[in-house]
Design an enzyme around this catalytic site. Sequence first.
Site, PDB file in Angstrom:
ATOM      1  CB  CYS A   1     -56.787  65.108 -25.667  1.00 42.34           C
ATOM      2  SG  CYS A   1     -55.916  67.069 -26.174  1.00 42.34           S
TER       3      CYS A   1
ATOM      4  CD  GLU B   1     -52.888  72.301 -21.565  1.00 44.98           C
ATOM      5  OE1 GLU B   1     -53.753  70.698 -22.098  1.00 44.98           O
ATOM      6  OE2 GLU B   1     -52.499  73.300 -21.376  1.00 44.98           O
TER       7      GLU B   1
HETATM    8  P1  NAD Z   1     -47.364  59.500 -22.034  1.00 43.47           P
HETATM    9  O1  NAD Z   1     -47.975  60.072 -20.334  1.00 43.47           O
HETATM   10  O2  NAD Z   1     -47.534  57.910 -22.139  1.00 43.47           O
HETATM   11  O3  NAD Z   1     -46.556  60.044 -22.862  1.00 43.47           O
HETATM   12  C1  NAD Z   1     -46.216  61.475 -23.317  1.00 43.47           C
HETATM   13  C2  NAD Z   1     -45.160  61.660 -23.360  1.00 43.47           C
HETATM   14  O4  NAD Z   1     -44.112  61.527 -21.386  1.00 43.47           O
HETATM   15  C3  NAD Z   1     -44.285  60.859 -24.151  1.00 43.47           C
HETATM   16  O5  NAD Z   1     -43.441  61.387 -25.298  1.00 43.47           O
HETATM   17  C4  NAD Z   1     -43.461  59.683 -23.168  1.00 43.47           C
HETATM   18  O6  NAD Z   1     -41.953  59.244 -23.988  1.00 43.47           O
HETATM   19  C5  NAD Z   1     -43.128  60.858 -21.844  1.00 43.47           C
HETATM   20  N1  NAD Z   1     -42.475  59.541 -20.979  1.00 43.47           N
HETATM   21  C6  NAD Z   1     -43.041  58.393 -20.979  1.00 43.47           C
HETATM   22  N2  NAD Z   1     -42.646  58.146 -19.199  1.00 43.47           N
HETATM   23  C7  NAD Z   1     -41.917  59.585 -18.342  1.00 43.47           C
HETATM   24  C8  NAD Z   1     -41.801  60.048 -17.551  1.00 43.47           C
HETATM   25  N3  NAD Z   1     -41.092  58.892 -16.390  1.00 43.47           N
HETATM   26  N4  NAD Z   1     -41.352  61.747 -16.969  1.00 43.47           N
HETATM   27  C9  NAD Z   1     -41.196  62.284 -17.854  1.00 43.47           C
HETATM   28  N5  NAD Z   1     -41.584  61.725 -19.378  1.00 43.47           N
HETATM   29  C10 NAD Z   1     -42.232  60.391 -19.589  1.00 43.47           C
HETATM   30  O7  NAD Z   1     -48.937  59.638 -22.881  1.00 43.47           O
HETATM   31  P2  NAD Z   1     -49.221  59.608 -24.930  1.00 43.47           P
HETATM   32  O8  NAD Z   1     -49.563  57.994 -24.305  1.00 43.47           O
HETATM   33  O9  NAD Z   1     -47.674  59.886 -25.176  1.00 43.47           O
HETATM   34  O10 NAD Z   1     -49.960  60.437 -24.563  1.00 43.47           O
HETATM   35  C11 NAD Z   1     -51.718  60.349 -24.908  1.00 43.47           C
HETATM   36  C12 NAD Z   1     -52.400  61.147 -23.777  1.00 43.47           C
HETATM   37  O11 NAD Z   1     -51.800  62.625 -23.710  1.00 43.47           O
HETATM   38  C13 NAD Z   1     -53.834  61.316 -23.882  1.00 43.47           C
HETATM   39  O12 NAD Z   1     -54.085  60.853 -22.120  1.00 43.47           O
HETATM   40  C14 NAD Z   1     -54.421  61.901 -23.930  1.00 43.47           C
HETATM   41  O13 NAD Z   1     -55.174  62.376 -24.077  1.00 43.47           O
HETATM   42  C15 NAD Z   1     -53.262  62.724 -23.665  1.00 43.47           C
HETATM   43  N6  NAD Z   1     -53.093  64.339 -24.755  1.00 43.47           N
HETATM   44  C16 NAD Z   1     -53.363  65.487 -24.153  1.00 43.47           C
HETATM   45  C17 NAD Z   1     -53.681  66.882 -25.055  1.00 43.47           C
HETATM   46  C18 NAD Z   1     -54.094  67.990 -24.439  1.00 43.47           C
HETATM   47  O14 NAD Z   1     -53.979  69.137 -25.091  1.00 43.47           O
HETATM   48  N7  NAD Z   1     -54.270  67.757 -22.942  1.00 43.47           N
HETATM   49  C19 NAD Z   1     -52.371  66.606 -26.181  1.00 43.47           C
HETATM   50  C20 NAD Z   1     -52.628  65.185 -26.853  1.00 43.47           C
HETATM   51  C21 NAD Z   1     -53.085  64.536 -25.951  1.00 43.47           C
END
Ligand code: NAD
Length: 499
Positions: free
Chosen positions: A274, A240
């Site tokens: 998002c 997502e």
């Molecule tokens: P992010 O991708 O920076 O981080 C998401 C999670 O991934 C965090 O817990 C982070 O610690 C972890 N992470 C980071 N590097 C990783 C790796 N190499 N392997 C595994 N996990 C890792 O995203 P964010 O800044 O926390 O969230 C914002 C983003 O999320 C935006 O793009 C937003 O649109 C999206 N989002 C999508 C939805 C949806 O349902 N489609 C909902 C909410 C947010």
Amino acid sequence: MSVATENAETFASLNPATGEVVAEHPVHDDAAVADALARAREAAGWWRALGWKERRLRLLNIKGALTRNLNRMAELIHQETGKPVQDAQLETIMAISHLDWAARNAGKVLGRRNVYPGLMAINQRCVLEYQPLGVVGVIGPWNYPIFTPMGSIAYALAAGNAVVFKPSEFTPGVGVLLAELVAGVVPEHPVLQAVTGLGPTGAALAASPLVDKIAFTGSARTAKRVMAACAENLTPLVAECGGKDACIVDSDADLDAAADAALWGAMSNAGQTCIGVERIYVVDEAYDAFLGKLTEKARDLRPGFDREAAYGPITMPSQLDVIERHIKDAIGKGGKAVVGGPESVRRPYVEPVVLTDVPDDSSAVREETFGPTITVHRVRDLDEAVEKANEGTYGLAGTIFSGSRSRAMDAARRMRSGMTSINAFAAFAQVAALPFGGVGESGFGRIHGADGLREFARPKAITRQRFASMNLTSFDRTEKEMARVLGLINMVHGRRYKR
Ligand code: NAD
């Protein structure tokens, strides 16, 4: 429960409005993640064996515990993300509704059923059931730290899996509190554990051979890394990711309602949504009136950390640079800031920014901004609006305001997105029965609803022969049997179908 580690390094979760430390949390390394997964494996066996009724009861009681702790959870979300308390309460209420739906519907959606075998296999009893996968790793973002991961956690638990949850490093406390509440209701086994840490903790979860599925919510960039890690063990993934959602305003739309919803969609939670509205396409006849209403309302919004603030700070400091870059790029390429401008970025806050005449190749139109900024575009008609909305690599959701039900429905179907809401903003997100997920760089797979339950289960097909009939798959089959079958097939399938 949260996982305790000896001598682990810690990290601090900070209040983005004040910079104060909300709490310190351990950085769980590969070994700690592996330990959590091993415990989850045992818990999964026990949880699965409980069966639908017992799991439903426990999940409803977890829901009760979360509801009784709603204000505590909302206050923590307020502290960790900076969003207004009421928004945090609303988010928790939505999470509660999803938990309720998943608990009540899992047995119905995933439970054992008989399937009609068809003429050729009429002697078989056919059973289909959806079995749990085992241990699901949930990796969550910070922007809706309870609602978003709950879309995976509730459905994975209801499907009979144990969950290891890695909350965002910006909102670890929310994950820890949720795991504590679950442990209070289900003390026997850790069916939900929180592992805290930065990116590498999530990476350890995704790369582990001990996890049966990863439910990732976050940016498309990280999703690609997670997918690469999952590839090592062929671990399935539901992703997502982000979006660049459009709101379309038709010529005969209720413009007050459209401006109100578009503004909320764009600016609530400081635009860090998002499925937030990032682009608005307005049909020519309605453009001036709509823009007038939108800008008037936008000017009234004030960010802050107090109870009267419309929205809070930017939670992730690095996003401030992205927001500023997008505003500058839009203006540099000929766009106009009709509300705010580059000076609206006052760290850690961003005041409302409304941009018009921004060319399509600007990063403000193409990339996820994740801030309280919006681009408004004039289009010829609804067809052009849909065409423009569908441009770009993302395809998460979208909004359409129109006075015509048939035109709106037709445009909604043509919108390249997983969800579209007509005459309201993001109504689908609070309907637990509807699936949630995107296309393209917005990800794949679905959370919520029956599809969301099936995402965390594997279909198991069982046939049991009830009596012997023609033995066609045997070296002993006869010419006569084959001729009979061919005759039957001709009779059943060989006819011509008329309208
Ligand atoms: P992010 O991708 O920076 O981080 C998401 C999670 O991934 C965090 O817990 C982070 O610690 C972890 N992470 C980071 N590097 C990783 C790796 N190499 N392997 C595994 N996990 C890792 O995203 P964010 O800044 O926390 O969230 C914002 C983003 O999320 C935006 O793009 C937003 O649109 C999206 N989002 C999508 C939805 C949806 O349902 N489609 C909902 C909410 C947010």
